[in-house]
Design an enzyme around this catalytic site. Structure first.
Site, PDB file in Angstrom:
ATOM      1  N   GLN B 121      14.166  10.406  -0.474  1.00  0.00           N
ATOM      2  CA  GLN B 121      13.667  11.479   0.366  1.00  0.00           C
ATOM      3  C   GLN B 121      12.656  12.138  -0.637  1.00  0.00           C
ATOM      4  O   GLN B 121      13.239  13.195  -1.099  1.00  0.00           O
ATOM      5  CB  GLN B 121      14.359  12.186   1.206  1.00  0.00           C
ATOM      6  N   GLY B 122      11.309  12.237  -0.875  1.00  0.00           N
ATOM      7  CA  GLY B 122      10.573  13.079  -1.489  1.00  0.00           C
ATOM      8  C   GLY B 122       9.913  14.090  -0.998  1.00  0.00           C
ATOM      9  O   GLY B 122       8.556  14.078  -0.560  1.00  0.00           O
ATOM     10  N   SER B 124      11.062  17.832  -0.838  1.00  0.00           N
ATOM     11  CA  SER B 124      10.904  19.069  -1.600  1.00  0.00           C
ATOM     12  C   SER B 124      10.435  19.018  -2.993  1.00  0.00           C
ATOM     13  O   SER B 124      10.196  17.906  -3.662  1.00  0.00           O
ATOM     14  CB  SER B 124      12.295  19.646  -2.322  1.00  0.00           C
ATOM     15  N   SER B 156      17.485  12.809  -3.839  1.00  0.00           N
ATOM     16  CA  SER B 156      18.781  11.981  -4.153  1.00  0.00           C
ATOM     17  C   SER B 156      18.467  10.513  -4.164  1.00  0.00           C
ATOM     18  O   SER B 156      17.768   9.973  -3.716  1.00  0.00           O
ATOM     19  CB  SER B 156      19.483  12.409  -2.772  1.00  0.00           C
ATOM     20  N   GLU B 239      17.948  13.986  10.625  1.00  0.00           N
ATOM     21  CA  GLU B 239      18.731  14.258   9.263  1.00  0.00           C
ATOM     22  C   GLU B 239      19.670  15.564   9.643  1.00  0.00           C
ATOM     23  O   GLU B 239      20.697  15.404   9.264  1.00  0.00           O
ATOM     24  CB  GLU B 239      17.739  15.170   8.193  1.00  0.00           C
TER      25      GLU B 239
HETATM   26  C1  LIG Z   1      22.768  18.075  -3.152  1.00  0.00           C
HETATM   27  C2  LIG Z   1      21.235  18.358  -2.754  1.00  0.00           C
HETATM   28  C3  LIG Z   1      20.582  17.035  -2.460  1.00  0.00           C
HETATM   29  C4  LIG Z   1      19.204  17.051  -1.854  1.00  0.00           C
HETATM   30  N1  LIG Z   1      18.485  16.010  -1.794  1.00  0.00           N
HETATM   31  C5  LIG Z   1      17.071  16.162  -1.252  1.00  0.00           C
HETATM   32  C6  LIG Z   1      16.276  14.954  -1.153  1.00  0.00           C
HETATM   33  O1  LIG Z   1      16.885  13.737  -1.158  1.00  0.00           O
HETATM   34  N2  LIG Z   1      15.353  15.120  -0.927  1.00  0.00           N
HETATM   35  C7  LIG Z   1      14.393  16.364  -0.807  1.00  0.00           C
HETATM   36  O2  LIG Z   1      13.255  16.271  -0.633  1.00  0.00           O
HETATM   37  N3  LIG Z   1      15.196  17.384  -1.077  1.00  0.00           N
HETATM   38  C8  LIG Z   1      16.532  17.401  -1.184  1.00  0.00           C
HETATM   39  N4  LIG Z   1      17.192  18.612  -1.491  1.00  0.00           N
HETATM   40  C9  LIG Z   1      16.472  19.713  -1.379  1.00  0.00           C
HETATM   41  C10 LIG Z   1      16.984  20.830  -0.422  1.00  0.00           C
HETATM   42  O3  LIG Z   1      16.382  20.292   0.877  1.00  0.00           O
HETATM   43  C11 LIG Z   1      16.410  22.042  -0.887  1.00  0.00           C
HETATM   44  O4  LIG Z   1      17.271  22.508  -1.872  1.00  0.00           O
HETATM   45  C12 LIG Z   1      16.590  23.094   0.131  1.00  0.00           C
HETATM   46  O5  LIG Z   1      15.822  22.854   1.288  1.00  0.00           O
HETATM   47  C13 LIG Z   1      16.523  24.643  -0.234  1.00  0.00           C
HETATM   48  O6  LIG Z   1      15.242  24.572  -0.835  1.00  0.00           O
HETATM   49  P1  LIG Z   1      15.014  25.401  -2.421  1.00  0.00           P
HETATM   50  O7  LIG Z   1      16.220  24.517  -3.129  1.00  0.00           O
HETATM   51  O8  LIG Z   1      13.688  25.460  -2.945  1.00  0.00           O
HETATM   52  O9  LIG Z   1      15.657  26.855  -2.264  1.00  0.00           O
HETATM   53  P2  LIG Z   1      14.751  28.207  -1.943  1.00  0.00           P
HETATM   54  O10 LIG Z   1      13.640  27.650  -0.830  1.00  0.00           O
HETATM   55  O11 LIG Z   1      13.951  28.558  -3.141  1.00  0.00           O
HETATM   56  O12 LIG Z   1      15.787  29.178  -1.480  1.00  0.00           O
HETATM   57  C14 LIG Z   1      16.600  29.792  -2.220  1.00  0.00           C
HETATM   58  C15 LIG Z   1      17.365  31.181  -1.178  1.00  0.00           C
HETATM   59  O13 LIG Z   1      16.566  31.738  -0.659  1.00  0.00           O
HETATM   60  C16 LIG Z   1      16.717  31.516   0.813  1.00  0.00           C
HETATM   61  N5  LIG Z   1      15.580  31.669   1.570  1.00  0.00           N
HETATM   62  C17 LIG Z   1      14.234  30.962   1.241  1.00  0.00           C
HETATM   63  N6  LIG Z   1      13.587  31.253   2.233  1.00  0.00           N
HETATM   64  C18 LIG Z   1      14.145  31.978   3.171  1.00  0.00           C
HETATM   65  C19 LIG Z   1      13.768  32.386   4.381  1.00  0.00           C
HETATM   66  N7  LIG Z   1      12.644  32.241   4.960  1.00  0.00           N
HETATM   67  N8  LIG Z   1      14.634  33.228   5.103  1.00  0.00           N
HETATM   68  C20 LIG Z   1      15.917  33.674   4.504  1.00  0.00           C
HETATM   69  N9  LIG Z   1      16.443  33.050   3.238  1.00  0.00           N
HETATM   70  C21 LIG Z   1      15.357  32.533   2.799  1.00  0.00           C
HETATM   71  C22 LIG Z   1      17.675  30.248   0.959  1.00  0.00           C
HETATM   72  O14 LIG Z   1      18.233  30.212   2.093  1.00  0.00           O
HETATM   73  C23 LIG Z   1      18.267  30.424  -0.464  1.00  0.00           C
HETATM   74  O15 LIG Z   1      19.461  31.125  -0.315  1.00  0.00           O
HETATM   75  C24 LIG Z   1      18.677  18.505  -1.819  1.00  0.00           C
HETATM   76  C25 LIG Z   1      19.174  19.626  -2.192  1.00  0.00           C
HETATM   77  C26 LIG Z   1      20.612  19.211  -2.563  1.00  0.00           C
HETATM   78  C27 LIG Z   1      21.402  20.579  -2.742  1.00  0.00           C
END
Ligand SMILES: Cc1cc2nc3c(=O)[nH]c(=O)nc-3n(C[C@H](O)[C@H](O)[C@H](O)COP(=O)(O)OP(=O)(O)OC[C@H]3O[C@@H](n4cnc5c(N)ncnc54)[C@H](O)[C@@H]3O)c2cc1C
Lengths: 287, 382
Positions: B121-122, B124, B156, B239
């Protein structure tokens, strides 16, 4: 498998909600709170009897409605929403055994857990209440006696109290959401602030999880599922009322707001429905 | 309200159980956690056996109830986890089944079911996580190809994937939700660089992905050009809505194993711990009932799961973390710090549950705004 309310159950829910809205709406609730000493509203009790609330699960051959536990749970959820006072669960369980209970002519109470509610108002006290001593009840709408040792709580009583807790949790969620939409601070409705929004979201999650547990326990009547329902419904009701109070701010801390009535009744029901400790041990023993 | 299954459904369950009883003892040993090619072969080999035994159709064509029975029985029996097939089977596949053209369904669904092709899944990007629609990876159209440049992160299984469900910006001038398209990108296309990232559990579960003028046929687009956000919502609803169903059953199994272990080691005499396990049993029991409730609702309305999935995902992800905190207490001090213990590794992995597939904060926003109808904040995410 169709784990959803049936058409009949939906109708039962709507009917009960309408009856209670007309007969025990907010004015009636507040009048009951303002009365010098709380008393079971005998007129309402009889009307609930006529509507079949107490005889819901009695076979038709005995003058009952012949429905099952899931239907009773749907009805008691509404009773919990409306915060109807009185020993409804004990009277319901006495229907068919104590004369007048099924029809709503008699008010029947029974000690459950460490408490005996409504002793002085009841026509009949079932079980051993000889050593009960009165306490100043935290819930203005439930007079209480304390018992020296715990009285047994039948499975159905635990389940019906859980259903009432579920109804109360749903009601405090609605109250919180409505207030969050209307009350403004910093030029916006407070419901647009995440801190408030997230409290409300968690309230909904607890209600939905508790609902699945309570309904499933009503269908299976399995003691382990009933214990789970009790724990989750108590959590939903008690924490829901607390969060609702928080969303209401200073207003929530007043006698005028209804929030405290839900919280206090939730505390009472949590005791009457059986101890959390026992429920957790029941679940652990089944692992 | 009815929790019984039809004779036909019970027949399906019985046949599946019998088949599982026969096939599970014949499986090869599990590969080590960091042996990615080995894990791919193992996971896809399992999928192939399911397919050959006629359990391929259970994902897209069977009734939701049958699918529930399938997930319940495979988890109960301790069958292998979907693993590398997670994205294909549980969200790319269902999205293509719901939104793809007949040709696209033919091209991509069967290989997923046969265990031939792995998806990743691409979505993020480094600067677009919670605010997914802020993604910047660009796709410029040249004839009947898109030329893609940008980067993705936290992907992932990227190292072993054949296909990627990729979100790209096809109209940079449109408002951010309007200029996105959903593409199937072959992972062997020139211009793709995958760089594994090490997780806090020590494994290389996910990766960074750099896209440098990668060419993808326009025919690989699912849904209309610039209508990708709507398709994305379908993917996310699978999902969050159905992808974790089997895992609830797995959590109940783990709970039973924890209790058995605690009884053997004497930890069961600790009333506080014992009662916490009891409480967790209430929790996972109720989550299973909630699943049945949601499935019954979906069965009645048909199709894509609703935002109720966010309710489930929120509660489940925190419950699962509590489960592994309890596991640490069952293992006791040294045991809980020993990463040779499977429960210790699972405890570390469980930390991702409140982040992946949309953080808990984002799920709460969704529940509050889309279910409870609370006003949106002037700024901030969905
Ligand atoms: C094990 C794992 C597997 C993953 N696999 C995939 C994958 O295969 N493909 C893919 O595309 N993505 C994948 N992801 C990505 C995942 O979807 C993102 O990490 C997630 O959506 C959070 O985005 P971020 O990491 O940019 O954090 P950020 O968006 O930077 O968030 C950081 C913090 O800020 C908070 N925050 C941000 N915006 C708000 C808001 N509006 N209100 C309140 N709080 C907020 C969040 O809750 C978090 O606590 C994976 C993540 C993990 C941990």
């Amino acid at each position: 498998m169709h784990f959803q309310l049936t058409e009949e159950q939906r109708a039962l829910r709507e009917g009960t909600r309408e009856l209670l809205a007309g007969r025990f709406g907010r004015d009636a609730l507040r009048a009951a709170v303002d009365a010098d000493t709380p008393a079971v509203d005998r007129g309402l009790w009889r009307e609930l009897g006529e509507a079949g609330l107490f005889s819901l699960c009695l076979p038709e051959s005995e003058g009952g409605v012949g429905l099952g536990l899931p239907d009773a749970v749907v009805v008691f959820e509404e009773v919990g929403r409306a915060l109807v006072p009185g020993p409804l669960v004990a009277t319901f369980l006495a229907a068919g055994e104590v004369p007048g209970a099924a029809a709503g002519e008699a008010v029947v109470t029974t000690p459950y857990g460490s408490l005996l509610p409504w002793r002085d108002d009841a026509n009949v006290v079932r079980g051993d209440a000889s050593r009960a001593r009165p306490i100043a009840s935290a819930d203005p709408l439930t007079p209480l006696h304390a018992l020296p040792g715990p009285a047994p709580v039948p499975l159905e009583a635990t389940l019906l109290y859980a259903a009432e807790q579920l109804g109360s949790a749903g009601r405090t969620l609605d109250m919180a959401v409505q207030h969050a939409r209307e009350r403004e601070q910093f030029g916006s409705p407070i419901g647009s602030f995440q801190a408030v929004k997230h409290l409300c979201a968690e309230m909904l999650v607890r209600v939905e999880v508790a609902r699945a547990a309570v309904y499933a326990a009503a269908v299976t009547a399995d003691p382990v599922e009933v214990a789970a329902a009790e724990l989750l419904a108590d959590e939903a009701a008690v924490q829901g009322a607390r969060d609702c109070l928080q969303v209401h701010g200073g207003m929530g801390f007043t006698w005028e707001a209804d929030v405290h009535l839900h919280l206090k009744r939730a505390w009472v029901r949590a005791e009457l429905g059986g101890s959390a400790r026992d429920a957790e041990e029941t679940l652990a023993a089944a692992l | 309200m009815d929790l019984t299954y039809t004779d036909e459904e019970e027949g399906f369950r019985a046949r599946l159980r019998e088949w599982l009883g026969g096939v599970l003892p014949t499986l090869p040993p599990k590969p080590s956690p960091d042996d990615w090619p080995g894990r791919r072969a193992y996971d896809m080999g399992w999928q192939r056996r399911l397919y050959d035994a006629g359990y391929g159709e259970v994902h897209w064509d069977a009734s939701p109830t049958k699918r529930l029975i399938f997930l319940e029985e495979t988890e109960k029996a301790g069958a292998p986890y979907v693993g590398a097939n997670f994205v294909g089977l549980l969200h790319a596949g269902p999205t293509i089944a719901a939104e793809g053209s007949p040709g696209q369904r033919d091209r991509w669904l069967a290989p997923i079911l046969r265990g031939d092709e792995v998806w990743c899944q691409g979505f993020s990007e480094p600067d677009a996580g919670s605010d997914l629609a802020a993604l910047r990876t660009k796709a410029r159209r040249e004839g009947d190809e898109y030329v893609i440049s940008g980067s993705k992160i936290w992907t992932s299984h990227a190292e072993v994937a054949d296909w990627c469900e990729l979100l790209v910006r096809t109209d940079p001038s449109a408002p951010k939700h309007r200029g996105i398209s959903w593409l199937a990108m072959p992972m062997d296309a020139p211009g793709i660089t995958v760089r594994p990232l090490r997780t806090l559990a020590g494994s290389t579960e996910f990766a960074e992905m750099f896209l440098d003028d990668v060419r993808v046929p326009v025919g690989n687009r699912v849904g209309e050009e610039n209508d990708g956000w709507r398709v994305t919502m379908v993917t996310l609803s699978f999902e969050r809505g159905t992808a974790f169903v089997g895992e609830v059953v797995a959590c109940r199994r783990v709970l039973g194993e924890l209790a058995a272990h605690a009884k053997k080691t004497g930890r069961w005499d600790d009333a506080v711990l014992r009662r916490e396990l009891g409480l967790l049993s209430a929790e996972f029991g109720a989550l299973w009932r909630l699943t049945q409730w949601n499935v019954s609702e979906a069965q009645a309305t048909g199709g894509v799961p609703g935002v109720g999935g966010s309710v489930f995902k929120l509660r489940y992800s925190h419950a699962r973390q509590r489960l592994y905190e309890a596991a640490a207490r069952v293992l006791g001090g040294a045991g809980a710090l020993d990463t040779d213990q499977e429960w210790t590794l699972d405890r570390l992995s469980s930390l991702s549950y409140t982040i992946a597939a949309g953080t808990s904060q984002i799920q709460r926003n969704i529940v509050a705004e889309r279910i409870l109808g609370l006003p949106r904040s002037s700024k901030g995410g969905r």
